[in-house]
Design a protein around this motif. Structure first.
Motif, PDB file in Angstrom:
ATOM      1  N   GLN A  18       6.541  12.588  -7.748  1.00 46.36           N
ATOM      2  CA  GLN A  18       6.471  11.138  -7.979  1.00 46.36           C
ATOM      3  C   GLN A  18       7.016  10.381  -6.773  1.00 46.36           C
ATOM      4  OE1 GLN A  18       8.633  10.464 -11.546  1.00 46.36           O
ATOM      5  NE2 GLN A  18       7.088  11.426 -12.830  1.00 46.36           N
ATOM      6  N   ALA A  19       6.608   9.131  -6.701  1.00 45.22           N
ATOM      7  CA  ALA A  19       7.122   8.304  -5.609  1.00 45.22           C
ATOM      8  C   ALA A  19       8.626   8.129  -5.757  1.00 45.22           C
ATOM      9  CB  ALA A  19       6.426   6.959  -5.641  1.00 45.22           C
ATOM     10  N   ASP A  20       9.283   7.985  -4.621  1.00 42.13           N
ATOM     11  CA  ASP A  20      10.745   7.863  -4.651  1.00 42.13           C
ATOM     12  C   ASP A  20      11.216   6.419  -4.739  1.00 42.13           C
ATOM     13  OD1 ASP A  20       9.998  10.423  -2.965  1.00 42.13           O
ATOM     14  OD2 ASP A  20      11.911  10.739  -3.986  1.00 42.13           O
ATOM     15  N   LEU A  21      10.351   5.510  -4.359  1.00 44.44           N
ATOM     16  CA  LEU A  21      10.749   4.106  -4.330  1.00 44.44           C
ATOM     17  C   LEU A  21       9.660   3.272  -5.011  1.00 44.44           C
ATOM     18  CD1 LEU A  21      13.214   2.702  -2.973  1.00 44.44           C
ATOM     19  CD2 LEU A  21      11.753   2.268  -1.001  1.00 44.44           C
ATOM     20  N   ARG A  22      10.077   2.574  -6.051  1.00 50.40           N
ATOM     21  CA  ARG A  22       9.111   1.694  -6.733  1.00 50.40           C
ATOM     22  C   ARG A  22       9.211   0.314  -6.111  1.00 50.40           C
ATOM     23  NH1 ARG A  22       7.288   3.382 -11.878  1.00 50.40           N
ATOM     24  NH2 ARG A  22       8.242   5.344 -12.482  1.00 50.40           N
ATOM     25  N   VAL A  23       8.119  -0.102  -5.511  1.00 52.35           N
ATOM     26  CA  VAL A  23       8.106  -1.372  -4.774  1.00 52.35           C
ATOM     27  C   VAL A  23       7.215  -2.368  -5.512  1.00 52.35           C
ATOM     28  CG1 VAL A  23       7.527  -2.470  -2.577  1.00 52.35           C
ATOM     29  CG2 VAL A  23       8.388  -0.110  -2.596  1.00 52.35           C
ATOM     30  N   PHE A  24       7.762  -3.536  -5.742  1.00 47.42           N
ATOM     31  CA  PHE A  24       6.991  -4.615  -6.354  1.00 47.42           C
ATOM     32  C   PHE A  24       6.933  -5.743  -5.332  1.00 47.42           C
ATOM     33  CE2 PHE A  24       6.409  -8.375  -9.031  1.00 47.42           C
ATOM     34  CZ  PHE A  24       5.440  -7.952  -9.924  1.00 47.42           C
ATOM     35  N   THR A  25       5.736  -6.218  -5.024  1.00 42.05           N
ATOM     36  CA  THR A  25       5.646  -7.269  -4.007  1.00 42.05           C
ATOM     37  C   THR A  25       5.056  -8.531  -4.626  1.00 42.05           C
ATOM     38  OG1 THR A  25       3.398  -6.754  -3.228  1.00 42.05           O
ATOM     39  CG2 THR A  25       5.215  -5.511  -2.238  1.00 42.05           C
ATOM     40  N   CYS A  26       5.419  -9.661  -4.063  1.00 41.09           N
ATOM     41  CA  CYS A  26       4.845 -10.922  -4.544  1.00 41.09           C
ATOM     42  C   CYS A  26       3.433 -11.112  -3.996  1.00 41.09           C
ATOM     43  CB  CYS A  26       5.730 -12.092  -4.117  1.00 41.09           C
ATOM     44  SG  CYS A  26       7.285 -12.159  -5.018  1.00 41.09           S
ATOM     45  N   GLU A  27       3.190 -10.622  -2.760  1.00 41.53           N
ATOM     46  CA  GLU A  27       1.894 -10.846  -2.125  1.00 41.53           C
ATOM     47  C   GLU A  27       1.338  -9.521  -1.592  1.00 41.53           C
ATOM     48  OE1 GLU A  27       4.661 -12.740  -1.046  1.00 41.53           O
ATOM     49  OE2 GLU A  27       4.236 -14.435  -2.364  1.00 41.53           O
ATOM     50  N   PRO A  28       0.007  -9.432  -1.492  1.00 36.18           N
ATOM     51  CA  PRO A  28      -0.621  -8.161  -1.089  1.00 36.18           C
ATOM     52  C   PRO A  28      -0.266  -7.698   0.325  1.00 36.18           C
ATOM     53  CG  PRO A  28      -2.272  -9.718  -1.880  1.00 36.18           C
ATOM     54  CD  PRO A  28      -0.991 -10.464  -1.810  1.00 36.18           C
ATOM     55  N   GLU A  29       0.038  -8.639   1.241  1.00 33.60           N
ATOM     56  CA  GLU A  29       0.352  -8.194   2.612  1.00 33.60           C
ATOM     57  C   GLU A  29       1.619  -7.345   2.647  1.00 33.60           C
ATOM     58  OE1 GLU A  29       0.068 -11.324   1.613  1.00 33.60           O
ATOM     59  OE2 GLU A  29       1.612 -12.644   2.398  1.00 33.60           O
ATOM     60  N   TRP A  30       2.556  -7.636   1.749  1.00 28.39           N
ATOM     61  CA  TRP A  30       3.808  -6.859   1.759  1.00 28.39           C
ATOM     62  C   TRP A  30       3.611  -5.519   1.062  1.00 28.39           C
ATOM     63  CZ3 TRP A  30       5.032  -9.337   5.540  1.00 28.39           C
ATOM     64  CH2 TRP A  30       5.082 -10.725   5.585  1.00 28.39           C
ATOM     65  N   VAL A  35       3.269   0.306   2.125  1.00 29.29           N
ATOM     66  CA  VAL A  35       2.510   1.559   2.153  1.00 29.29           C
ATOM     67  C   VAL A  35       2.404   2.088   3.591  1.00 29.29           C
ATOM     68  CG1 VAL A  35       0.240   2.590   1.731  1.00 29.29           C
ATOM     69  CG2 VAL A  35       1.235   1.027   0.046  1.00 29.29           C
ATOM     70  N   GLU A  36       2.212   1.175   4.554  1.00 33.23           N
ATOM     71  CA  GLU A  36       2.159   1.617   5.964  1.00 33.23           C
ATOM     72  C   GLU A  36       3.445   2.360   6.330  1.00 33.23           C
ATOM     73  OE1 GLU A  36      -0.195   1.449   8.261  1.00 33.23           O
ATOM     74  OE2 GLU A  36      -1.625  -0.006   7.473  1.00 33.23           O
ATOM     75  N   ILE A  37       4.567   1.844   5.874  1.00 33.95           N
ATOM     76  CA  ILE A  37       5.858   2.417   6.261  1.00 33.95           C
ATOM     77  C   ILE A  37       6.240   3.605   5.372  1.00 33.95           C
ATOM     78  CG2 ILE A  37       8.357   1.956   6.413  1.00 33.95           C
ATOM     79  CD1 ILE A  37       7.565  -0.991   7.094  1.00 33.95           C
ATOM     80  N   GLY A  38       6.062   3.443   4.075  1.00 29.46           N
ATOM     81  CA  GLY A  38       6.566   4.449   3.133  1.00 29.46           C
ATOM     82  C   GLY A  38       5.563   5.525   2.758  1.00 29.46           C
ATOM     83  N   GLY A  39       4.276   5.262   2.951  1.00 29.83           N
ATOM     84  CA  GLY A  39       3.242   6.243   2.615  1.00 29.83           C
ATOM     85  C   GLY A  39       3.389   6.734   1.183  1.00 29.83           C
ATOM     86  N   ILE A  40       3.401   8.076   1.023  1.00 31.43           N
ATOM     87  CA  ILE A  40       3.437   8.625  -0.335  1.00 31.43           C
ATOM     88  C   ILE A  40       4.810   8.512  -0.993  1.00 31.43           C
ATOM     89  CG2 ILE A  40       1.540  10.271   0.026  1.00 31.43           C
ATOM     90  CD1 ILE A  40       3.822  12.416   0.317  1.00 31.43           C
ATOM     91  N   LEU A  41       5.792   8.053  -0.260  1.00 29.47           N
ATOM     92  CA  LEU A  41       7.126   7.912  -0.858  1.00 29.47           C
ATOM     93  C   LEU A  41       7.220   6.687  -1.760  1.00 29.47           C
ATOM     94  CD1 LEU A  41       9.366   8.647   2.267  1.00 29.47           C
ATOM     95  CD2 LEU A  41       8.820  10.207   0.399  1.00 29.47           C
ATOM     96  N   VAL A  42       6.275   5.764  -1.638  1.00 28.89           N
ATOM     97  CA  VAL A  42       6.381   4.521  -2.410  1.00 28.89           C
ATOM     98  C   VAL A  42       5.274   4.405  -3.462  1.00 28.89           C
ATOM     99  CG1 VAL A  42       7.521   3.226  -0.578  1.00 28.89           C
ATOM    100  CG2 VAL A  42       5.034   3.197  -0.700  1.00 28.89           C
ATOM    101  N   LYS A  43       5.656   3.789  -4.557  1.00 23.32           N
ATOM    102  CA  LYS A  43       4.660   3.399  -5.555  1.00 23.32           C
ATOM    103  C   LYS A  43       4.684   1.878  -5.591  1.00 23.32           C
ATOM    104  CE  LYS A  43       3.271   3.812 -10.357  1.00 23.32           C
ATOM    105  NZ  LYS A  43       2.862   2.389 -10.353  1.00 23.32           N
ATOM    106  N   ALA A 159      17.881   9.647   0.702  1.00 24.63           N
ATOM    107  CA  ALA A 159      17.403  11.026   0.842  1.00 24.63           C
ATOM    108  C   ALA A 159      16.198  11.094   1.771  1.00 24.63           C
ATOM    109  CB  ALA A 159      17.049  11.589  -0.533  1.00 24.63           C
ATOM    110  N   ASN A 160      15.436  10.019   1.821  1.00 26.43           N
ATOM    111  CA  ASN A 160      14.231   9.994   2.667  1.00 26.43           C
ATOM    112  C   ASN A 160      14.354   9.035   3.843  1.00 26.43           C
ATOM    113  OD1 ASN A 160      12.459  11.809   1.165  1.00 26.43           O
ATOM    114  ND2 ASN A 160      12.577  10.267  -0.459  1.00 26.43           N
ATOM    115  N   ALA A 161      15.590   8.680   4.178  1.00 31.58           N
ATOM    116  CA  ALA A 161      15.812   7.636   5.192  1.00 31.58           C
ATOM    117  C   ALA A 161      15.045   7.919   6.492  1.00 31.58           C
ATOM    118  CB  ALA A 161      17.307   7.506   5.477  1.00 31.58           C
TER     119      ALA A 161
END
Ligand SMILES: [Zn+2]
Length: 300
Positions: A18-30, A35-43, A159-161
């Protein structure tokens, strides 16, 4: 027996998948940047999509549930989301992502803000009292924000820094190359005069040297009025001022743009303001490719 070991193995390893970091953004650019930075580590989930005006959305129950589970909330800020985010935060009741905590990342706080008013007359309906919040339209802003965001993700998921930091470095390298290529192409746009629907493009104008000569909205957030449009027609009509484009975002009605375009001959142009705003703008790179393609197509 082997089957039991296999099942036990699956149970142990399943959380790792599973992803390690759950990210919620206000706008699609973020969301795209995370995703560019976190890749598969983020949901990731985004509260708004490119065909919605980020000034106005409803705090729907599905959004509340997603925000409640988030480790990181990324928003443009500068009051862009003032109409709905406070309500969403209060209903989600997730202290990690409240402003002031490390799970809240306000992108606009990292970049020089344009159009900061000396005084704000809210009675006039100005929606940009903290300066212009549409910061994503200059790729140099995204560069600065990406660096800060990679650091924040590393902090939130120690852990994934290293992987977030490396993701940030890789993105910056590709992004800087892309900026150089865009700037090579965009030289001819310098000094072109633009009429804009809403003040969504000040950072793009600043980057490309476009000159904003009028807005279809009389004040940011107030829809074009008949009086204001007649005034623009007097300005840009026969023997009037010139302009090269009338620009609008995909979520703005084309009515006022087309009305003025038909009467003045100034081309009306839709530009994607974020990822998903056009068929071609599928990520941050193709967003700016497409913005330039569209501007240059009219130019040629
Ligand atoms: Zn705005």
């Amino acid at each position: 027996m082997h089957r039991c070991i296999y099942l036990a193995f699956l149970l142990i390893t399943a959380p790792l998948a599973q992803a390690d970091l759950r990210v919620f953004t206000c706008e699609p650019e973020w969301e795209a940047l995370a995703v560019e930075i976190g890749g598969i580590l983020v949901k990731t989930d985004s509260a708004t999509h490119a065909l919605q005006d980020p000034h106005y959305i409803q705090a729907r129950p599905s959004l509340i549930a997603k925000l409640r589970r988030a480790d990181l909330l990324i928003c443009s800020g500068a009051e862009l989301e003032i109409g709905w985010l406070p309500q969403l935060l209060s209903k989600a009741n997730n202290p990690n992502v409240r402003p002031g905590n490390i799970g809240y990342f306000e992108a606009s706080s990292f970049v020089p803000r344009l159009d900061v008013p000396a005084s704000v007359d809210r009675a006039k309906g100005d929606m940009h009292p903290q300066g212009n919040p549409h910061i994503q339209a200059n790729p140099h802003n995204i560069l600065i924000i990406a660096q800060a965001l990679a650091g924040r993700m590393a902090q939130l998921d120690p852990a994934n820094a290293d992987r977030y930091r490396q993701g940030g470095v890789d993105f910056l390298e590709r992004w800087q190359e892309a900026i150089a290529a865009w700037e090579d192409r965009a030289g001819v746009l310098r000094g072109k005069r633009v009429v804009v629907h809403h003040k969504s493009w000040v950072y793009l104008q600043d980057w490309l040297g476009l000159v904003e000569v009028a807005t279809l909205e009389p004040v940011p957030g107030v829809p074009p009025t008949a009086n204001h449009l007649s005034e623009l027609l007097r300005m840009f009509g026969e023997d009037g001022d010139s302009a090269e484009y009338i620009i609008r975002a995909p979520y703005q009605s084309d009515k006022a743009s087309l009305w003025l375009s038909e009467r003045t001959g100034i081309p009306a142009l839709l530009l994607p303001l974020t990822v998903g705003g056009s068929e071609d703008a599928t990520d941050l790179f193709s967003l700016f490719d497409d913005i330039l393609d569209r501007l240059l197509e009219v130019e040629s």
